[in-house]
Design an enzyme around this catalytic site. Structure first.
Site, PDB file in Angstrom:
ATOM      1  N   TYR A  92     -11.550  22.957  -3.483  1.00 23.52           N
ATOM      2  CA  TYR A  92     -10.398  23.430  -4.253  1.00 23.52           C
ATOM      3  C   TYR A  92     -10.773  23.768  -5.695  1.00 23.52           C
ATOM      4  CZ  TYR A  92      -5.356  23.537  -5.374  1.00 23.52           C
ATOM      5  OH  TYR A  92      -4.081  23.911  -5.740  1.00 23.52           O
ATOM      6  N   SER A 188     -13.682  19.001   1.549  1.00 20.79           N
ATOM      7  CA  SER A 188     -12.346  19.029   0.958  1.00 20.79           C
ATOM      8  C   SER A 188     -11.620  20.295   1.425  1.00 20.79           C
ATOM      9  CB  SER A 188     -12.445  18.918  -0.560  1.00 20.79           C
ATOM     10  OG  SER A 188     -11.188  18.639  -1.121  1.00 20.79           O
ATOM     11  N   GLN A 189     -11.211  21.181   0.521  1.00 19.74           N
ATOM     12  CA  GLN A 189     -10.611  22.441   0.973  1.00 19.74           C
ATOM     13  C   GLN A 189     -11.571  23.191   1.883  1.00 19.74           C
ATOM     14  OE1 GLN A 189      -8.255  25.649  -1.490  1.00 19.74           O
ATOM     15  NE2 GLN A 189     -10.431  26.111  -1.667  1.00 19.74           N
ATOM     16  N   ASP A 275     -10.335   7.378  -0.660  1.00 26.89           N
ATOM     17  CA  ASP A 275     -10.090   8.776  -1.036  1.00 26.89           C
ATOM     18  C   ASP A 275      -8.590   9.013  -1.196  1.00 26.89           C
ATOM     19  OD1 ASP A 275      -9.974  11.491  -1.403  1.00 26.89           O
ATOM     20  OD2 ASP A 275     -11.181  12.004   0.349  1.00 26.89           O
ATOM     21  N   HIS A 304     -13.318  10.455  -3.037  1.00 29.55           N
ATOM     22  CA  HIS A 304     -13.366  11.828  -2.553  1.00 29.55           C
ATOM     23  C   HIS A 304     -14.783  12.402  -2.508  1.00 29.55           C
ATOM     24  CE1 HIS A 304     -11.489  15.410  -1.179  1.00 29.55           C
ATOM     25  NE2 HIS A 304     -11.870  16.140  -2.217  1.00 29.55           N
TER      26      HIS A 304
END
Length: 323
Positions: A92, A188-189, A275, A304
């Site tokens: 992101y 993540s994204q 996370d 994360h």
């Protein structure tokens, strides 16, 4: 930071309570058909870099609605083809950056296509692809989660998920690439896009790697995470409480849990029990829907970062075993 989600034994059995939206499959079939109909030939231009062991190409392919999307293609210089190919998606706020940012997959002997993220690249790594929204984004909180959220048709992630699927289709047709050995990867994204692309074009993907994937079990994540980006939704609904039902109905179309059900390739995921950005219950909700061989790495004491280089090693080993 602490263990804030369900205990690990419950996580291993957890399923999302959010049902698949009506017409979900038709929505994505139509979206991809329109993108393919508007597609133009991919453009590759070799670029000079100081990386003597890698040949780099500046790539432009067509994504959502035929819009141009940038990418890097790094190839081990002089390696005999056809090569397996890794298609990587970015976390992101980041863009494709520079070719020197992406070396691990080449060092392992892969061609490596790194998709730029439309409209992002102003956070922690630069990008080059604008987000063309012909309909106008409408009211939104700063960020991307609520951009165009008034309907699935106008939502930002409709465009981005389509770009990801088209990146896979483009990678499979590149010269010197073995289309039967294609892996999607990201964190993540980027992990969300890795799963989404594998669910949207399952016939093209032979392995899936998703580190701490985002956009999983969105309705629950918003209620248990105080961290951004999910807090963008909270900020938007705080200002627009009358739009909650419509907002979540739109976001349901981009909940990775629903696309995970369509993934049949072997998959490796990671989650971290501390996370707060991508809660572990969401990751397990997606993981438990995967239909192919699968494994998940659980990092009990991490946030994360999701295992950092320890997971990167697992990812390369997993790809080698399945490709």
């Amino acid at each position: 930071m602490a263990h804030f989600d369900l205990p690990l034994p419950q996580l291993r059995e957890y399923r999302s309570a959010t049902g698949e939206p009506d017409g979900f499959g038709d929505f994505w079939t139509r979206t991809l058909d329109e993108a393919r109909a508007a597609a133009e030939p991919v453009r590759l231009t070799e670029v000079a870099t100081p990386l003597r062991a890698i040949t780099t190409y500046d790539v432009t392919f067509t994504g959502f609605a035929g819009q141009p999307i940038k990418a890097w293609l790094n190839v081990p210089a002089g390696a005999p083809g056809p090569l397996p190919v890794a298609v990587e998606f970015i976390g992101y706020g980041g863009g494709r950056g520079l070719p020197i940012d992406w070396l691990a997959w080449n060092a392992a002997g892969y061609a490596h296509l790194v998709m730029d993220t439309r409209g992002q690249g102003g956070g922690w790594r630069g990008g080059d692809t604008p987000d063309r929204d012909a309909d106008g984004a409408g009211p939104a909180a700063p960020g991307y989660l609520t951009r165009g959220v008034r309907s699935p048709e106008t939502a930002y992630y409709r465009r981005l998920f389509t770009d990801a699927a088209r990146a896979v289709e483009t990678a499979a047709e590149l010269p010197g690439v073995d289309a039967t050995r294609l892996v999607t990867t990201g964190k993540s994204q980027g992990g969300a896009l890795s799963i989404a692309a594998a669910g949207l074009v399952p016939d093209r993907v032979r392995a899936v790697i998703a580190g701490v994937p985002f956009l999983c079990d969105i309705r629950r994540a918003v209620t248990i995470s105080d961290s951004f980006p999910f807090q963008e939704i909270v900020e938007f609904l705080r200002a627009n409480p009358d739009r909650a039902a419509r907002t979540f109905a739109t976001l349901d179309h981009f909940d990775v849990v629903h696309l995970a059900r369509r993934v049949t390739a072997p998959a490796l995921l990671s989650t971290a029990l501390m996370d707060e950005v991508c809660p572990p219950s969401g990751v397990f909700a997606a993981y438990n829907e995967l239909n192919g061989p699968k494994q998940i790495e659980v990092y009990e004491w991490d946030g994360h970062d999701g295992g950092k280089s320890h997971f990167d090693v697992k990812a390369l080993e997993f790809a080698a075993a399945h490709l």
